[in-house]
Design a protein around this motif. Structure first.
Motif: not given
Length: 540
Positions: A200-208, A210-213, A266-268, A270-280
């Motif tokens: 998911l995150w590799q295809h840009g769906e970072v929020k989804t 983290y939500s599932e994780l 970190q998940a909060d 991403v989900k609520f503050a539109k944060s975008k962590p890097i891949d690593f």
């Protein structure tokens, strides 16, 4: 004391009193409004910063209704504050109304506003400019076509079936899931592997992602450690975990809790503050969650044999309760489906036949049942009377006629269904006399009325008119109303009657129908009976 000193002291006292007093300024935006229009009342006072001010709150100020009480506006003016309170008032009747003096508490001391006069006027209608029109006639509203009720019924039934299928599939899914994952740790590790395979995150769906994780981690904690993880915030969850570790004697380190808290925060973001962590960072969070779940599982003490036995008992009890719950759910669904089907059928018949007809059918209205029964056409008495009735008339002995009447009668027959005391009755009476003579139908009618009075009839109203059958036989028709008192119950009811009298040679023929007043079905029965009457004309 000199005069100058006296005046100075008086001036200082007056100044002190003036500064200690407060004034309430009262304003209204209009003194004349139309019925139902809003007028705004404004109260204003100036106080110091420590003063406590309480403005009036009520549903009505005098005869004026308070539509809305607006929040207090505060304006700072140097060391003082100007407080402004507004109210929306109205009145729905014309006249002159007074806004009374209102009490405002300042430091628990009462101060009063000025009273104001408001005039409420009617809305004038100029009939010279505005044309007047007649009242429109009643418009008949057609009932929806019968077919639409079948569609509604079908939709309701399909909805009920769909809901039942949804519950069944949900139950099967839960059961299947329970069979696949025997333990919470097995379920969590399997779901983590499945999540990573989605990329998911590799295809840009970072929020989804983290939500599932975090849902996997929270679900594991809720099932394995038995705390409400899904509905807790990050801080609440960490606090609950610490408390559970102490209670369950878990070997849980601070490092593990901090690692979990870091991922959840970190998940909060991403989900609520539109944060975008890097891949690593995302990869690190995924590894942390996996390690935290394994560490948590290892830290949970293994149950003793007694605890395992208790768990088995608890599971059996849970399954028993679940089975009972499923049974009740099935019953509720069946009842719901039945109610929906009955309501739809009821609605269909109300639309096609009318509410009154459906109600009378359900309540088994006796008159309606008679009207819709299998009618019988029979010949009664001598001279004979042919008439159609909803029930076969039974022969009865007439013992209430006067003795002098019996002396003149050669042969008499009477057939009836019901009595005067019943809500519906039919009587056919025939008689042949010994001697030829003029039979007076009016006298016979009066005799019938007297017999009814003896049986409990009161306040008999009579209307009569000449009557002629399709065969050309002339007679007398009488109809009207009366009160019938039941001697046993001492209760009375209003009844309507119709009576046909005919004479042929030395014979008399009489048909009487009596029913409860206002019974529409009985009215239809009466018309049908009287319209069916036939006679065999007696040859002179």
């Amino acid at each position: 004391m000199t005069k100058s000193k006296f005046y100075i002291i008086v001036f200082l006292l007056v100044s002190a009193i003036s500064f200690g007093q407060h004034t309430i300024e009262t304003k209204i935006d209009s003194t004349k409004i139309r019925i139902g229009a809003q007028v705004n009342l404004t109260l204003k006072t100036t106080v110091d910063s420590k003063a406590k001010v309480q403005f009036p709150e009520a549903k009505n100020f005098g005869a004026l209704e308070v539509l809305e009480s607006y929040p207090v506006d505060t304006v700072k003016n140097d060391a003082q504050y100007e407080l402004v309170k507004r109210y929306g008032l109205t009145q729905f009747d014309s006249g002159r109304y007074v806004v009374p003096k209102l009490q405002v508490l300042i430091n628990n001391k009462p101060f009063f506003t000025d009273s104001l006069l408001v005039e409420v006027t009617n809305i004038k209608v100029d009939t010279l400019k505005q044309k007047m029109y007649d009242i429109k006639p009643i418009i008949e509203v057609k009932a929806p076509p019968a077919a639409i009720w079948w569609y509604i019924l079908a939709l309701l039934i399909l909805g009920a079936i769909g809901y039942g299928i949804f519950l069944l599939l949900k139950k099967r899914k839960e059961k299947k899931e329970a069979e696949i994952f025997k333990t919470p740790i097995e379920k969590a590790t399997t779901l983590l592997t499945s999540l990573e395979s989605k990329e998911l995150w590799q295809h840009g769906e970072v929020k989804t992602y983290y939500s599932e994780l975090t849902d996997i981690a929270r679900n594991y904690i809720e099932e394995a450690i038995e705390i409400p993880a899904m509905e807790s915030t990050t801080s609440e969850l960490i606090v609950a975990l610490r408390a559970a570790a102490v209670k369950k004697k878990m070997t849980l380190t601070q490092e593990t809790l901090e690692s979990l808290e870091k991922v959840l925060k970190q998940a909060d973001l991403v989900k609520f503050a539109k944060s975008k962590p890097i891949d690593f960072e995302i990869a690190d969070d995924s590894n942390r969650i996996g390690k935290v779940i394994v560490t948590l599982d290892k830290s949970i003490p293994k149950p003793t044999e007694e605890e395992l036995l208790q768990d088995v008992r608890n599971e059996e009890l849970r399954l028993k309760k679940e089975k009972e719950k499923q049974r009740k759910r099935t019953i509720r669904l069946a009842v719901l489906g039945s109610v929906v089907a009955i309501a739809a059928v009821f609605g269909y018949f109300v639309a096609t036949k009318g509410f009154t007809s459906v109600k009378d059918t359900l309540l088994m209205n006796s008159s309606k049942s008679l009207l819709e029964s299998q009618w019988i056409k029979s010949e009664y008495g001598i001279p004979s009377v042919i008439v159609a009735t909803p029930k076969v008339l039974k022969r009865i002995d007439n013992k209430i006629l006067p003795k002098e009447t019996f002396a003149t009668i050669k042969e008499m027959q009477q057939f009836a269904y019901g009595t005067l005391m019943d809500k519906f009755s039919i009587t056919v009476f025939t008689a042949s006399y010994k001697q030829e003579g003029e039979i007076n139908l009016n006298t016979t009618l009066e005799g019938n009325l007297k017999l009814w009075e003896k049986q409990g009839a009161q306040n008999i109203l009579v209307k009569q008119e000449e009557y002629k059958t399709p065969e050309g036989i002339e007679g007398l028709k009488a109809y009207g109303t009366m009160s019938v008192l039941n001697p046993e119950t001492k209760k009375s009811h209003r009844a309507f009657y119709e009576l046909l009298l005919f004479k042929q040679d030395k014979g008399l023929q009489q048909i009487t129908v009596i029913h409860e007043e206002g019974d529409n079905y009985a009215d239809q029965i009466t018309k049908r009976i009287l319209n069916s009457v036939e006679f065999k004309k007696v040859n002179p």
